[in-house]
Design a protein around this motif. Structure first.
Motif, PDB file in Angstrom:
ATOM      1  N   SER A 235       1.018   3.945  -3.044  1.00 20.08           N
ATOM      2  CA  SER A 235       0.729   5.368  -2.819  1.00 20.08           C
ATOM      3  C   SER A 235       1.830   6.249  -3.392  1.00 20.08           C
ATOM      4  CB  SER A 235       0.560   5.625  -1.322  1.00 20.08           C
ATOM      5  OG  SER A 235      -0.529   4.886  -0.797  1.00 20.08           O
TER       6      SER A 235
ATOM      7  N   TRP B 177       1.787   7.856   3.758  1.00 23.78           N
ATOM      8  CA  TRP B 177       2.606   6.703   3.376  1.00 23.78           C
ATOM      9  C   TRP B 177       3.605   6.336   4.477  1.00 23.78           C
ATOM     10  CZ3 TRP B 177       7.926   6.612   2.935  1.00 23.78           C
ATOM     11  CH2 TRP B 177       8.569   7.842   2.993  1.00 23.78           C
TER      12      TRP B 177
ATOM     13  N   SER C 198      -3.264   4.765 -12.044  1.00 21.39           N
ATOM     14  CA  SER C 198      -3.911   3.586 -11.454  1.00 21.39           C
ATOM     15  C   SER C 198      -3.291   2.294 -11.977  1.00 21.39           C
ATOM     16  CB  SER C 198      -5.406   3.605 -11.757  1.00 21.39           C
ATOM     17  OG  SER C 198      -5.640   3.589 -13.155  1.00 21.39           O
TER      18      SER C 198
ATOM     19  N   GLY D 229       0.811  -1.211   0.000  1.00 20.98           N
ATOM     20  CA  GLY D 229       0.000   0.000   0.000  1.00 20.98           C
ATOM     21  C   GLY D 229       0.847   1.266   0.000  1.00 20.98           C
ATOM     22  N   ALA D 230       1.954   1.248   0.784  1.00 24.14           N
ATOM     23  CA  ALA D 230       2.850   2.415   0.797  1.00 24.14           C
ATOM     24  C   ALA D 230       3.512   2.616  -0.559  1.00 24.14           C
ATOM     25  CB  ALA D 230       3.907   2.229   1.892  1.00 24.14           C
TER      26      ALA D 230
ATOM     27  N   GLU E 106       0.596   9.795  -4.263  1.00 18.98           N
ATOM     28  CA  GLU E 106      -0.183  10.088  -3.059  1.00 18.98           C
ATOM     29  C   GLU E 106       0.759  10.011  -1.862  1.00 18.98           C
ATOM     30  OE1 GLU E 106      -3.291   7.235  -3.021  1.00 18.98           O
ATOM     31  OE2 GLU E 106      -4.120   7.861  -4.957  1.00 18.98           O
ATOM     32  N   TRP E 107       1.229  11.136  -1.420  1.00 21.45           N
ATOM     33  CA  TRP E 107       2.263  11.172  -0.382  1.00 21.45           C
ATOM     34  C   TRP E 107       1.690  11.246   1.029  1.00 21.45           C
ATOM     35  CZ3 TRP E 107       6.978  10.232  -2.206  1.00 21.45           C
ATOM     36  CH2 TRP E 107       7.208  10.477  -3.561  1.00 21.45           C
ATOM     37  N   GLN E 108       0.433  11.501   1.155  1.00 22.32           N
ATOM     38  CA  GLN E 108      -0.139  11.649   2.475  1.00 22.32           C
ATOM     39  C   GLN E 108      -0.366  10.280   3.116  1.00 22.32           C
ATOM     40  OE1 GLN E 108      -3.785  13.797   2.521  1.00 22.32           O
ATOM     41  NE2 GLN E 108      -3.929  13.879   4.760  1.00 22.32           N
TER      42      GLN E 108
ATOM     43  N   GLN F 121      -0.110   1.778  -9.949  1.00 22.31           N
ATOM     44  CA  GLN F 121      -0.420   1.290  -8.602  1.00 22.31           C
ATOM     45  C   GLN F 121      -0.833  -0.176  -8.616  1.00 22.31           C
ATOM     46  OE1 GLN F 121      -3.421   4.241  -7.579  1.00 22.31           O
ATOM     47  NE2 GLN F 121      -1.989   5.287  -6.202  1.00 22.31           N
TER      48      GLN F 121
ATOM     49  N   SER G 264       1.965   3.770   6.738  1.00 22.50           N
ATOM     50  CA  SER G 264       1.911   2.467   6.063  1.00 22.50           C
ATOM     51  C   SER G 264       3.282   1.807   6.044  1.00 22.50           C
ATOM     52  CB  SER G 264       1.390   2.642   4.637  1.00 22.50           C
ATOM     53  OG  SER G 264       0.093   3.179   4.627  1.00 22.50           O
TER      54      SER G 264
END
Length: 569
Positions: free
Chosen positions: A135, A144, A223, A131-132, A140-142, A226, A147
């Motif tokens: 991200s 991480w 996406s 997940g980290a 998406e840095w918020q 990811q 995680s």
């Protein structure tokens, strides 16, 4: 036990010393102790890991205040780490020292604890770490850091328990390979999910264009990237356990169950669902253009990805199953046949439902037409696969007739189908009486009963066919079995091993009833594995030609079989 009192020469009684007996081998005290200790150890390890991951998340949060406004969260992390951690370490050291005892090493508790803890640590570490990474790959840095900290802590727990699983002197003797199987199929599920998601996004973008992703406000490739992180992570976990740890060479019962359930059953469901949806979309494009083309094409990318990946996974595990036992091969065949049968039966029921709707309302709308095309798609996908797998026109092999799996499958399909058919028949009766007796307006009798009628036709066909196959198998088995010659009135079988195959052989050869007596040392059979396999054949040869009112049969030690005719009582 207590010794008897003694008397001194003067006649005064002398108190006798008492000897406390050691716990019996079958005592429940060690089992209860292990249950409490391993449950407490599991809880303490989880608590310590949660606390340590919380502290690491605060330390990795660059530019943030360690305490901030979350004093309660920091206090919880400190308590879990500084109190739960030392308690977990002390209890683990106590358990680890006791593992010098072979009885502790071969206990169920030790193997079960390591298996559950390994699975929990693997799932948690993989979920947080992937997940980290996903991200970061998606920009998406918020969050991480949290995680990553959770993933690193649980990865440490995983490495610690893997070291214990591979320890040369203290690794568990029971269930040593279960974590390998669990890890392999967990990685397979994660890898397949990520691959299907990435392929679905790529195919959807190629089919429907770049307008959909642009309207959402993010690049389409984000996406995909990811999903590829999850696919690569799941593939690495699968490779480590399946290839590196030689999980593919395991031929235990649990490994075979995982192979059949995840590798074949799960894959065939994914493949049939995807292929059926692709066919449904193509049929709607050809015969039902009432909806916009963009809406019709919406499920096509995901369906193509699911069908392709599911087919590859199914083909691979089917090839792997060819090297397994005959029971595993039969299980793979039966689950494939069952899924295909369910798809075909669903298609038949939906087709009957839609045909009745069209017959009752000639000007049926697009909903009924789409329903009909969906039923045709399910029938076109499930029917041929069921025919190729089950082969209804080919007589079964004689060895297959005697296997329990085929009988259980036939009885299960017939029973479930019959139960559903009976319930559906009750529903139809209720709808008919409601229509005749009630004053409800709107909707004809066909409209009220077409859905349960379609289900009744499908389940009735399935129940009738499989009941006929079951009766045919019984007739073939009875015809192939030689006629029993009753040469013995009664057989008394004395054995220390599994009495079922021996009792069956004795009944087949003599035609007599068999009474089984288990030796006092039945807990440990006096026959080795090879000798136990030879016992039924040796018993059949020993009983051949014996004629007596009663016969005593004693097996063991080893492959020894002694047949003693007894005089009439």
């Amino acid at each position: 036990m207590a010794t008897q009192g003694l008397r001194e020469p003067g006649g005064e009684a002398v108190s006798a010393a008492r000897t406390v007996p050691a716990p019996a081998a079958g005592s429940a005290q060690p089992t209860v102790r292990r249950l409490i200790v391993y449950t407490l150890l599991f809880a303490l390890v989880v608590v310590a890991a949660i606390g340590l991951s919380g502290l690491m998340g605060r330390l990795l949060g660059a530019g943030t205040v360690v305490v901030g406004g979350d004093v309660a969260g920091l206090a919880r992390s400190l308590a879990f780490t500084l109190i739960g951690g030392p308690m977990a370490g002390a209890l683990w050291w106590f358990v680890w020292r006791r593992l010098e005892d072979p009885m502790e090493r071969q206990s169920v508790g030790w193997g079960l604890y390591l298996t559950i803890m390994y699975a929990v640590a693997l799932i948690t570490a993989a979920t947080w770490l992937l997940g980290a990474l996903a991200s970061v790959a998606g920009g998406e840095w918020q969050g991480w850091q949290l995680s990553l900290s959770n993933g690193l802590v649980w990865a440490g727990v995983l490495a610690w328990h893997r070291w214990m699983l591979r320890h040369p002197r203290k690794s568990p003797l029971l269930m040593p390979d279960v974590p390998t199987v669990l890890g392999a199929f967990f990685g397979l599920v994660i890898g397949v999910g990520g691959t299907v998601t990435a392929m679905a996004t790529l195919l959807d973008t190629a089919i429907r264009g770049f307008t959909v992703s642009a309207s959402v406000g993010e690049p389409w490739w984000r996406s995909v990237l990811q999903s590829l992180v999850w696919a690569a992570g799941g593939g690495a976990i699968w490779w480590w356990h399946w290839i590196h740890e030689a999980g593919r060479r395991l031929k235990t019962g649990f490994a075979d169950v995982g192979l059949v359930v995840v590798g074949i059953l799960g894959a065939i469901i994914l493949a049939l669902g995807g292929i059926g949806t692709v066919l449904f979309v193509l049929l709607r494009l050809a015969f039902d253009r009432t909806d916009p083309v963009s809406e019709l094409l919406e499920p096509l990318g995901a369906a193509m990805a699911a069908g392709a990946v599911g087919s590859l996974v199914w083909a691979y595990h089917r090839a792997v199953s060819l090297g397994r036992a005959a029971a595993t091969l039969q299980a793979a065949k039966l689950v494939t046949s069952g899924v295909a049968l369910a798809a075909a039966a669903t298609g038949i029921g939906v087709v009957v439902n839609s045909v009745l709707s069209i017959a009752a309302t000639p000007l049926a709308g697009s909903g009924t037409r789409a329903l009909l095309l969906g039923g045709i798609s399910a029938l076109a996908v499930g029917g041929p696969l069921w025919w190729l797998t089950w082969k209804p026109g080919v007589p079964p092999e004689p060895t297959e007739l005697g296997r329990r799996g085929r009988r259980v499958y036939l009885i299960a399909v017939f029973g479930l189908s019959a139960v559903v058919a009976v319930i559906t028949l009750l529903v139809i009766g209720y709808r008919v009486f409601e229509f005749v007796l009630g004053e409800v307006s709107g909707g004809s009798l066909v409209d009220r009963t077409r859905a349960p009628l379609g289900l009744l036709v499908a389940t009735g066909l399935a129940a009738g066919y499989h009941f006929g196959v079951w009766r045919h198998d019984r007739a073939l088995t009875a015809a192939a079995a030689p006629a029993r010659k009753r040469t013995v009135g009664k057989v008394i079988l004395v054995t220390a091993g599994d009495p079922e195959p021996l009792a069956r052989v004795a009944a087949d050869v003599t035609g007599a009833s068999v009474t089984v007596w288990i030796k006092a040392d039945a807990g440990s059979s006096d026959a080795t594995e090879g000798a136990a396999d030879e016992l039924p054949d040796r018993l059949a040869r020993a009983l051949d030609g014996v004629a007596a009112d009663r016969v005593l049969v004693v097996t063991g030690p080893g492959s020894r079989v002694e047949v003693i005719p007894l005089a009439p009582a």
